[in-house]
Each structure stands twice: as structure tokens, then as C-alpha cells.
Motif scaffolding. Structure first.
Motif, PDB file in Angstrom:
ATOM      1  N   ALA A  51     -29.684  30.632  55.491  1.00  0.00           N
ATOM      2  CA  ALA A  51     -28.398  30.309  54.883  1.00  0.00           C
ATOM      3  C   ALA A  51     -28.599  29.406  53.677  1.00  0.00           C
ATOM      4  O   ALA A  51     -27.926  29.551  52.651  1.00  0.00           O
ATOM      5  CB  ALA A  51     -27.483  29.641  55.904  1.00  0.00           C
ATOM      6  N   MET A  52     -29.555  28.467  53.765  1.00  0.00           N
ATOM      7  CA  MET A  52     -29.841  27.590  52.625  1.00  0.00           C
ATOM      8  C   MET A  52     -30.435  28.387  51.466  1.00  0.00           C
ATOM      9  O   MET A  52     -30.091  28.159  50.299  1.00  0.00           O
ATOM     10  CB  MET A  52     -30.790  26.468  53.049  1.00  0.00           C
ATOM     11  N   SER A  53     -31.327  29.344  51.755  1.00  0.00           N
ATOM     12  CA  SER A  53     -31.879  30.189  50.689  1.00  0.00           C
ATOM     13  C   SER A  53     -30.769  30.954  49.977  1.00  0.00           C
ATOM     14  O   SER A  53     -30.732  31.032  48.736  1.00  0.00           O
ATOM     15  CB  SER A  53     -32.899  31.186  51.265  1.00  0.00           C
ATOM     16  N   PHE A  54     -29.859  31.506  50.749  1.00  0.00           N
ATOM     17  CA  PHE A  54     -28.756  32.267  50.171  1.00  0.00           C
ATOM     18  C   PHE A  54     -27.812  31.342  49.405  1.00  0.00           C
ATOM     19  O   PHE A  54     -27.251  31.708  48.363  1.00  0.00           O
ATOM     20  CB  PHE A  54     -28.011  33.007  51.278  1.00  0.00           C
ATOM     21  N   ALA A  55     -27.646  30.108  49.897  1.00  0.00           N
ATOM     22  CA  ALA A  55     -26.811  29.129  49.204  1.00  0.00           C
ATOM     23  C   ALA A  55     -27.438  28.746  47.862  1.00  0.00           C
ATOM     24  O   ALA A  55     -26.744  28.640  46.840  1.00  0.00           O
ATOM     25  CB  ALA A  55     -26.621  27.891  50.081  1.00  0.00           C
ATOM     26  N   ILE A  56     -28.756  28.515  47.860  1.00  0.00           N
ATOM     27  CA  ILE A  56     -29.460  28.212  46.610  1.00  0.00           C
ATOM     28  C   ILE A  56     -29.311  29.366  45.627  1.00  0.00           C
ATOM     29  O   ILE A  56     -29.082  29.169  44.425  1.00  0.00           O
ATOM     30  CB  ILE A  56     -30.948  27.921  46.889  1.00  0.00           C
ATOM     31  N   GLN A  57     -29.439  30.593  46.141  1.00  0.00           N
ATOM     32  CA  GLN A  57     -29.277  31.780  45.298  1.00  0.00           C
ATOM     33  C   GLN A  57     -27.919  31.778  44.613  1.00  0.00           C
ATOM     34  O   GLN A  57     -27.810  31.997  43.399  1.00  0.00           O
ATOM     35  CB  GLN A  57     -29.430  33.035  46.155  1.00  0.00           C
ATOM     36  N   ALA A  93     -39.328  41.309  46.040  1.00  0.00           N
ATOM     37  CA  ALA A  93     -40.685  41.715  46.407  1.00  0.00           C
ATOM     38  C   ALA A  93     -41.472  40.585  47.057  1.00  0.00           C
ATOM     39  O   ALA A  93     -42.372  40.839  47.873  1.00  0.00           O
ATOM     40  CB  ALA A  93     -41.419  42.216  45.160  1.00  0.00           C
ATOM     41  N   LEU A  94     -41.151  39.334  46.730  1.00  0.00           N
ATOM     42  CA  LEU A  94     -41.896  38.193  47.276  1.00  0.00           C
ATOM     43  C   LEU A  94     -41.337  37.702  48.618  1.00  0.00           C
ATOM     44  O   LEU A  94     -41.999  36.926  49.307  1.00  0.00           O
ATOM     45  CB  LEU A  94     -41.892  37.039  46.268  1.00  0.00           C
ATOM     46  N   MET A  95     -40.141  38.151  48.999  1.00  0.00           N
ATOM     47  CA  MET A  95     -39.555  37.679  50.258  1.00  0.00           C
ATOM     48  C   MET A  95     -40.432  37.962  51.476  1.00  0.00           C
ATOM     49  O   MET A  95     -40.598  37.080  52.337  1.00  0.00           O
ATOM     50  CB  MET A  95     -38.165  38.285  50.452  1.00  0.00           C
ATOM     51  N   PRO A  96     -41.049  39.151  51.622  1.00  0.00           N
ATOM     52  CA  PRO A  96     -41.882  39.387  52.810  1.00  0.00           C
ATOM     53  C   PRO A  96     -43.115  38.489  52.885  1.00  0.00           C
ATOM     54  O   PRO A  96     -43.706  38.330  53.957  1.00  0.00           O
ATOM     55  CB  PRO A  96     -42.299  40.857  52.664  1.00  0.00           C
ATOM     56  N   PHE A  97     -43.525  37.926  51.754  1.00  0.00           N
ATOM     57  CA  PHE A  97     -44.705  37.062  51.730  1.00  0.00           C
ATOM     58  C   PHE A  97     -44.345  35.588  51.834  1.00  0.00           C
ATOM     59  O   PHE A  97     -45.217  34.725  51.711  1.00  0.00           O
ATOM     60  CB  PHE A  97     -45.493  37.323  50.439  1.00  0.00           C
ATOM     61  N   SER A  98     -43.070  35.289  52.042  1.00  0.00           N
ATOM     62  CA  SER A  98     -42.604  33.904  52.152  1.00  0.00           C
ATOM     63  C   SER A  98     -42.638  33.505  53.623  1.00  0.00           C
ATOM     64  O   SER A  98     -41.711  33.786  54.378  1.00  0.00           O
ATOM     65  CB  SER A  98     -41.192  33.776  51.587  1.00  0.00           C
ATOM     66  N   SER A  99     -43.708  32.843  54.011  1.00  0.00           N
ATOM     67  CA  SER A  99     -43.920  32.535  55.424  1.00  0.00           C
ATOM     68  C   SER A  99     -43.352  31.195  55.856  1.00  0.00           C
ATOM     69  O   SER A  99     -43.381  30.866  57.043  1.00  0.00           O
ATOM     70  CB  SER A  99     -45.425  32.564  55.744  1.00  0.00           C
ATOM     71  N   ASP A 100     -42.850  30.400  54.917  1.00  0.00           N
ATOM     72  CA  ASP A 100     -42.247  29.119  55.268  1.00  0.00           C
ATOM     73  C   ASP A 100     -40.915  28.981  54.532  1.00  0.00           C
ATOM     74  O   ASP A 100     -40.618  29.741  53.605  1.00  0.00           O
ATOM     75  CB  ASP A 100     -43.178  27.950  54.938  1.00  0.00           C
ATOM     76  N   PRO A 101     -40.085  28.023  54.936  1.00  0.00           N
ATOM     77  CA  PRO A 101     -38.773  27.887  54.292  1.00  0.00           C
ATOM     78  C   PRO A 101     -38.834  27.701  52.785  1.00  0.00           C
ATOM     79  O   PRO A 101     -38.019  28.257  52.051  1.00  0.00           O
ATOM     80  CB  PRO A 101     -38.170  26.663  54.985  1.00  0.00           C
ATOM     81  N   GLY A 103     -41.041  28.835  50.642  1.00  0.00           N
ATOM     82  CA  GLY A 103     -41.296  30.121  50.003  1.00  0.00           C
ATOM     83  C   GLY A 103     -40.051  30.998  49.989  1.00  0.00           C
ATOM     84  O   GLY A 103     -39.759  31.675  48.988  1.00  0.00           O
ATOM     85  N   MET A 104     -39.290  30.994  51.082  1.00  0.00           N
ATOM     86  CA  MET A 104     -38.056  31.781  51.127  1.00  0.00           C
ATOM     87  C   MET A 104     -37.020  31.230  50.148  1.00  0.00           C
ATOM     88  O   MET A 104     -36.307  31.995  49.487  1.00  0.00           O
ATOM     89  CB  MET A 104     -37.494  31.793  52.548  1.00  0.00           C
ATOM     90  N   HIS A 105     -36.950  29.898  50.039  1.00  0.00           N
ATOM     91  CA  HIS A 105     -36.012  29.309  49.083  1.00  0.00           C
ATOM     92  C   HIS A 105     -36.367  29.709  47.647  1.00  0.00           C
ATOM     93  O   HIS A 105     -35.476  29.956  46.833  1.00  0.00           O
ATOM     94  CB  HIS A 105     -36.019  27.781  49.206  1.00  0.00           C
ATOM     95  N   LEU A 106     -37.674  29.778  47.350  1.00  0.00           N
ATOM     96  CA  LEU A 106     -38.096  30.122  45.987  1.00  0.00           C
ATOM     97  C   LEU A 106     -37.869  31.595  45.672  1.00  0.00           C
ATOM     98  O   LEU A 106     -37.456  31.941  44.560  1.00  0.00           O
ATOM     99  CB  LEU A 106     -39.574  29.772  45.797  1.00  0.00           C
ATOM    100  N   SER A 107     -38.141  32.479  46.637  1.00  0.00           N
ATOM    101  CA  SER A 107     -38.002  33.914  46.378  1.00  0.00           C
ATOM    102  C   SER A 107     -36.548  34.370  46.505  1.00  0.00           C
ATOM    103  O   SER A 107     -35.933  34.824  45.528  1.00  0.00           O
ATOM    104  CB  SER A 107     -38.894  34.706  47.339  1.00  0.00           C
ATOM    105  N   ALA A 108     -35.984  34.230  47.708  1.00  0.00           N
ATOM    106  CA  ALA A 108     -34.611  34.675  47.937  1.00  0.00           C
ATOM    107  C   ALA A 108     -33.598  33.768  47.247  1.00  0.00           C
ATOM    108  O   ALA A 108     -32.490  34.209  46.922  1.00  0.00           O
ATOM    109  CB  ALA A 108     -34.315  34.721  49.435  1.00  0.00           C
ATOM    110  N   GLY A 109     -33.975  32.506  47.016  1.00  0.00           N
ATOM    111  CA  GLY A 109     -33.059  31.561  46.390  1.00  0.00           C
ATOM    112  C   GLY A 109     -33.190  31.491  44.884  1.00  0.00           C
ATOM    113  O   GLY A 109     -32.309  31.927  44.147  1.00  0.00           O
ATOM    114  N   VAL A 110     -34.323  30.976  44.405  1.00  0.00           N
ATOM    115  CA  VAL A 110     -34.475  30.679  42.978  1.00  0.00           C
ATOM    116  C   VAL A 110     -34.589  31.943  42.137  1.00  0.00           C
ATOM    117  O   VAL A 110     -33.826  32.158  41.185  1.00  0.00           O
ATOM    118  CB  VAL A 110     -35.696  29.763  42.749  1.00  0.00           C
ATOM    119  N   LEU A 111     -35.548  32.817  42.469  1.00  0.00           N
ATOM    120  CA  LEU A 111     -35.787  33.997  41.633  1.00  0.00           C
ATOM    121  C   LEU A 111     -34.594  34.956  41.641  1.00  0.00           C
ATOM    122  O   LEU A 111     -34.143  35.416  40.578  1.00  0.00           O
ATOM    123  CB  LEU A 111     -37.054  34.722  42.098  1.00  0.00           C
ATOM    124  N   ILE A 112     -34.076  35.253  42.821  1.00  0.00           N
ATOM    125  CA  ILE A 112     -32.934  36.170  42.870  1.00  0.00           C
ATOM    126  C   ILE A 112     -31.695  35.511  42.262  1.00  0.00           C
ATOM    127  O   ILE A 112     -30.904  36.168  41.574  1.00  0.00           O
ATOM    128  CB  ILE A 112     -32.667  36.623  44.310  1.00  0.00           C
TER     129      ILE A 112
END
Length: 406
Positions: A51-57, A93-101, A103-112
Motif C-alpha cells: 500500500a505504501m509503494s502504491f501511495a508513493i506511486q 519489469a523491476l518489480m519481480p526483482f524487488s525482494s525487500d520493501p 526495492g518495491m517502493h523504488l520500482s512500483a513507487g518511484v519509477l512507475i
């Protein structure tokens, strides 16, 4: 201009390519609610992490929107759309390789998030405002908004089927590949270098002067504040409605179809809003949409949660989903013209995305704290009433600078 060039710049081709971009970019993010549970379970996270990743996005989408709009207004939308599409694809493309929060914040949040700021329907609407003749403009806003909903209608059941068959990792990789189509499609939105922003000639402005003029306009501020609610509703429902339904014993498949119905019925809602925005006061239309949302949410959370009520809610909220955008963008164009429409709408949209941030974040946070979404639903209802009242005093009159031309 050659016949081929005129064909490429015809209103129909511009609308079709712009709508394809809007559908492609809005589709994957609308499936976030279907990804929340499998991503959280695969990593052993609580719902608050994704939810935080999506919020950052959502927040960064809003932060980047005015800057992307200013660049598009100054240099054209094509480069901005291409870069946004590439960033969006990279984040997926980087979301499956984000193994910690992080990484998920950077891929699903920042880049997207930054990808969406450069390649979403907001940029498409801004391009429509400059490229389409005045008689096509409001309808084009409606089509561009409806196209995002069509993307939601297509992508949510598609995502549900892909996640079930292949897992969420493969699903987001397929979405990343599809996002690369934004690059060739954006070429149709290239504006002629000498294309004017408005029909009549008006006093030209710098970007700083345009921002200062908007900041001195009370109606613009009312529009900005009121649009916060739209973002809160959309992001909270997109991310948390599927798990809310699961908590009440409704299957994930129904959750997917509920989101799909939101997208399907929003096609009708957005097109109707685009037509009505040209025939009635836009502020009244906006207030009616917000009040109707509040009434619908009250009915949904007070009735038993069943597959039937879930699908009915999806259809009802879909009619009101993005129908705020044609009158909102139309008011911005009425107040200031279209020269800096993308940028000035971008600042309004920033408020929308701040609301999105709080809608997603509070949904995850309060669920973890209280074990339910009840508090957030009632906040959404209160915001509906607030925005309905805020939009009514807006004056739909061009600023003094445009008065002679008008």
C-alpha cells in the motif's frame, strides 16, 4: 502540409492514438488491488507495505505531473510521453526483482510514479487541448478519460487470469512489454511548431506568469482543493476494494470483475460527462458527481457485502469514477485558455494525487491498526460532501487577460 500529414493530424487519428496511450498506461495500475494480496503473501509482508509503494506511486505521479506538463507545453508532448512510457515499463519489469520493501517502493513507487506523470491520460488530455479543434475539445477530454477506463476494464480481468495462471511476477513482466507500445503511439500527438493554443490571439505568457495568474484566481484554488477527494476515492477503492471484498467472503474473481465493471461503466460516465460539460455549468456537474459518490458509498457499506452488491457498487461508482476529469480540465481551459493547459491541469492533478496517497496509505495503515476499512470508508463519505460544497462557488469566467479575445 501533405495529404498524409493532414491524415496523421486528423482529429480521429489523434483521438485514437491518444486513447490507446491512456488505456495502456491506466490499465496496469488499476489492477494494483489484485496484486496487493499475492505480493504481500509471497514476501510475508503486511498490506501496509505494498500500500505504501502504491501511495508513493500516486504521490510522485502528482509531483511530476506539473513539471511534465510544463515540458510538454514548451517542447511538445511526444518526448515526455516516450520517456514516461519507458520509465513505466522499467518500473514494472523491476518489480519481480524487488525482494525487500525498499526495492518495491523504488520500482512500483518511484519509477512507475514518475512514468505515469509523463505518460498518463493527463498528458493526453493536454495534447488534445492543443491539437483538437474547439468543437472537438470537450468531447476529446471525455474520450481520453473513457479510454483510461477501457484500459481498466480490459486489464483487470486480464490481470486476474494471468495472476491465477502464471503468478504476479509474469503478469507484471507482460505489462512491462505492453507499455513499450506508448513510444510509437505518441508520435501521432506531435504538434505543429506553429500551432496556437487558442483560436483568437491573446497576450503570450511565460511559465512563471501563467503560474502567478493561476495562483491569483480563487476559482482555480477551489478546483485544486476539491480534486483531492477524487484521488482519495480512486486510489483507496482501486487498492483496497478487492481485499475488502475478500475479508467479507467474496471471491477474488468477483473483486476482479467489480474493478472491471468500474472501468466499463466509467466509459459511459466519462463520455456522458464530456457531453454534459459542454451543455451545463461544469461546477454544478462536479458537485453532483461528488454528492452522488457519497450517497453510493453509504449504501454500499451499510448493505450486506455480497457478489451482487459488489458488482452493483462497481457499476455505480464506475459511472462517477473519472467523470470529474472532463469538467475539471474544461474549467481550467475556460479560465486560462489552452497555452499552458497541461501544466495548470497538472497542478490540479497534484492535489488529486495527494488525495491518492492518503487514500492508499490510510487504507493500509488503518486496516493494520483496526482490522477493518470502516474508518476510511466514512472519511471518503465526508470528503464527498466537502468537495461537492467546495466546487459550487467556482466562477467559470475567463481571466482578464483573455477577455478581449473572448
Amino acid at each position: 502540409m501533405t495529404a498524409a500529414a493532414r491524415a496523421v493530424r486528423s482529429p480521429l487519428v489523434i483521438i485514437l492514438c491518444g486513447c490507446a496511450i491512456a488505456a495502456l498506461t491506466f490499465g496496469p495500475r488499476s489492477a494494483a488491488g489484485l496484486l496487493l494480496t499475492p505480493i504481500s503473501e509471497s514476501h510475508g509482508w503486511g498490506r501496509d507495505v505494498f500500500a505504501m509503494s502504491f501511495a508513493i506511486q500516486n504521490l510522485l505521479w502528482g509531483v511530476g505531473q506539473p513539471f511534465a506538463g510544463a515540458i510538454a507545453d514548451r517542447f511538445g508532448a511526444v518526448r515526455v510521453l516516450m520517456l514516461g512510457g519507458l520509465l513505466y515499463a522499467a518500473g514494472l519489469a523491476l518489480m519481480p526483482f524487488s525482494s525487500d520493501p525498499l526495492g518495491m517502493h523504488l520500482s512500483a513507487g518511484v519509477l512507475i510514479g514518475f512514468g505515469l506523470s509523463g505518460a498518463s491520460f493527463s498528458l493526453v488530455i493536454g495534447a488534445f487541448g492543443k491539437l483538437l479543434p474547439a468543437e472537438w475539445r470537450t468531447l476529446g477530454f471525455g474520450f481520453g478519460t473513457a479510454a483510461g477506463s477501457f484500459g481498466q476494464f480490459i486489464f483487470t480481468p486480464f490481470a486476474s487470469a494471468l495472476v491465477t495462471a502464471y503468478g504476479w511476477q509474469t503478469t507484471v513482466m507482460i505489462f512491462a512489454a505492453l507499455m513499450l507500445l506508448v513510444v510509437p503511439l505518441s508520435l501521432a500527438l506531435a504538434a505543429p511548431k506553429a500551432a496556437p493554443g487558442d483560436g483568437p490571439k491573446v497576450v503570450d505568457q511565460t511559465i512563471r506568469e501563467a503560474i502567478a495568474e493561476a495562483a491569483r484566481t480563487p476559482s482555480y484554488w477551489l478546483l485544486v482543493v476539491g480534486f483531492f477527494t477524487c484521488g482519495f476515492h480512486l486510489a483507496f477503492i482501486t487498492a483496497h476494494l478487492p481485499p475488502y471484498l475478500i475479508d467479507h467472503g467474496v471471491s477474488p474473481t468477483i473483486g476482479g470483475w467489480t474493478l472491471a465493471l468500474i472501468g466499463l461503466f466509467n466509459i459511459a460516465g466519462s463520455l456522458s460527462s464530456g457531453v454534459l460539460a459542454g451543455r451545463m455549468p461544469k461546477r454544478v456537474l462536479l458537485a453532483a458527481i461528488y454528492f452522488a459518490r457519497g450517497v453510493l458509498i453509504v449504501g454500499f457499506i451499510t448493505l450486506p457485502v455480497t457478489p451482487a452488491t459488489s458488482l452493483a457498487f462497481g457499476a455505480g461508482i464506475g459511472l462517477l469514477w473519472l467523470s470529474t476529469i472532463p469538467p475539471t480540465s474544461g474549467i481550467v481551459a475556460t479560465l486560462f485558455g489552452t497555452r499552458y493547459l497541461t501544466m495548470l491541469y497538472g497542478f490540479v492533478f497534484f492535489s488529486h494525487q495527494v488525495g491518492s496517497f492518503f487514500g492508499v496509505w490510510l487504507g493500509g495503515l488503518l486496516y493494520e491498526r483496526t482490522g477493518s476499512y470502516d474508518v476510511v470508508w466514512w472519511i471518503a463519505i465526508a470528503l464527498s460532501v466537502m468537495s461537492g460544497l467546495i466546487n459550487l462557488p467556482i466562477r467559470e469566467v475567463p481571466v482578464a487577460r483573455l477577455a478581449p479575445a473572448t
